[in-house]
Design an enzyme around this catalytic site. Structure first.
Site, short mmCIF file in Angstrom:
data_model
loop_
_atom_site.label_atom_id
_atom_site.label_comp_id
_atom_site.label_asym_id
_atom_site.label_seq_id
_atom_site.Cartn_x
_atom_site.Cartn_y
_atom_site.Cartn_z
N CYS A 1 -1.63 0.97 7.37
CA CYS A 1 -3.08 0.70 7.45
C CYS A 1 -3.45 -0.56 6.64
O CYS A 1 -3.70 -1.63 7.20
CB CYS A 1 -3.89 1.90 6.96
SG CYS A 1 -3.65 3.40 7.93
N ARG A 2 -3.51 -0.42 5.33
CA ARG A 2 -4.10 -1.49 4.52
C ARG A 2 -3.23 -2.73 4.37
O ARG A 2 -3.69 -3.85 4.57
CB ARG A 2 -4.47 -0.95 3.13
CG ARG A 2 -5.60 0.07 3.17
CD ARG A 2 -5.70 0.85 1.89
NE ARG A 2 -4.53 1.70 1.68
CZ ARG A 2 -4.27 2.40 0.59
NH1 ARG A 2 -5.12 2.32 -0.43
NH2 ARG A 2 -3.20 3.16 0.51
N SER A 3 -1.95 -2.54 3.99
CA SER A 3 -1.14 -3.75 3.73
C SER A 3 -0.78 -4.54 5.00
O SER A 3 -0.77 -5.77 4.96
CB SER A 3 0.09 -3.44 2.87
OG SER A 3 0.99 -2.56 3.51
N CYS B 1 0.86 -1.19 0.00
CA CYS B 1 0.00 0.00 0.00
C CYS B 1 0.89 1.23 0.00
O CYS B 1 2.08 1.13 -0.34
CB CYS B 1 -0.99 -0.01 1.17
SG CYS B 1 -0.24 0.07 2.80
N ASN C 1 2.20 1.49 4.44
CA ASN C 1 2.45 0.23 5.17
C ASN C 1 2.10 0.36 6.66
O ASN C 1 2.71 -0.27 7.52
CB ASN C 1 3.90 -0.25 5.00
CG ASN C 1 4.15 -1.70 5.43
OD1 ASN C 1 5.25 -2.04 5.83
ND2 ASN C 1 3.15 -2.55 5.36
N ASP D 1 -8.11 4.06 0.77
CA ASP D 1 -7.20 4.52 1.82
C ASP D 1 -8.02 5.06 3.00
O ASP D 1 -8.75 6.04 2.83
CB ASP D 1 -6.31 5.62 1.22
CG ASP D 1 -5.24 6.07 2.18
OD1 ASP D 1 -5.32 5.73 3.37
OD2 ASP D 1 -4.32 6.77 1.72
P1 4NP Z 1 -1.84 2.91 4.02
O1 4NP Z 1 -2.49 4.27 4.54
O2 4NP Z 1 -1.26 3.20 2.67
O3 4NP Z 1 -3.02 2.00 3.95
O4 4NP Z 1 -0.81 2.51 5.05
C1 4NP Z 1 -1.80 5.48 4.58
C2 4NP Z 1 -0.98 5.76 5.64
C3 4NP Z 1 -0.31 6.97 5.69
C4 4NP Z 1 -0.47 7.88 4.67
C5 4NP Z 1 -1.28 7.59 3.59
C6 4NP Z 1 -1.94 6.38 3.54
N1 4NP Z 1 0.19 9.13 4.75
O5 4NP Z 1 -0.04 9.97 3.85
O6 4NP Z 1 0.98 9.37 5.67
#
Ligand code: 4NP
Length: 159
Positions: free
Chosen positions: A12-14, A7, A10, A123
């Site tokens: 939240c989703r992955s 993702c 790294n 996201d």
């Molecule tokens: P992820 O979510 O890609 O599912 O881990 C996010 C976590 C942090 C950010 C964006 C998406 N960020 O912009 O910091």
């Protein structure tokens, strides 16, 4: 067999996909046959634990993400892993852009394995708690589909 979930951050989703998929592999008796990891396209959260909202949502479904730490996609991931599975189209585009010539890994969207062709895991980072529940619903469905696909592949290699 090696599977990498990808993702943006790294956190939240992955990592959620990693935790859910590990549990589904255990349920299917395949945990010893498949290596699982996750990473982010970006480097902002390297070394951090999963987002507390993701960890809480996973915990409510019996999944512990507390040992996981964020890392960034590395060049050798394209050789190491059989599947590199993106959470959304931006992640997929980044994977394809960094994929070296001759790379034989399966690179695609994770939700293809839930029968949702071309769909993304949204996201949840800037949204409310329901977003994290929705992410888990989507990921659970795709994790089950991926276990089935890998079980078929492993059966094929045993013959
Ligand atoms: P992820 O979510 O890609 O599912 O881990 C996010 C976590 C942090 C950010 C964006 C998406 N960020 O912009 O910091």
């Amino acid at each position: 067999m090696r599977v990498l979930f990808v993702c943006l951050g790294n956190i939240c989703r992955s990592p959620t996909a990693e935790g859910v998929f590990r549990l589904e592999l255990e349920r299917a008796g395949l945990a010893h046959r498949v290596e699982v990891d996750s990473c982010g396209i970006g480097d902002w959260h390297v070394g951090k634990s999963p987002d507390s909202r993701s960890a809480a949502a996973a915990r409510r479904r019996g999944i512990d993400l507390s040992e996981l730490r964020a890392r960034q996609l590395a060049a050798d991931d394209f050789q190491r892993f059989d599947y590199l599975l993106a959470m959304d189209h931006d992640n997929l585009e980044a994977l394809r852009a960094q994929c070296p010539d001759g790379c034989r890994a399966h690179i695609g969207l994770f939700l293809d394995f839930a029968g949702h062709s071309d769909r993304a895991v949204p996201d949840p980072f800037y949204g409310g708690d329901q977003g994290f529940e929705d992410v888990l619903d989507l990921i659970e469905a795709a994790a089950r589909g991926l276990v089935e696909a890998i079980a078929l592949r492993l059966e094929g290699t045993q013959r």
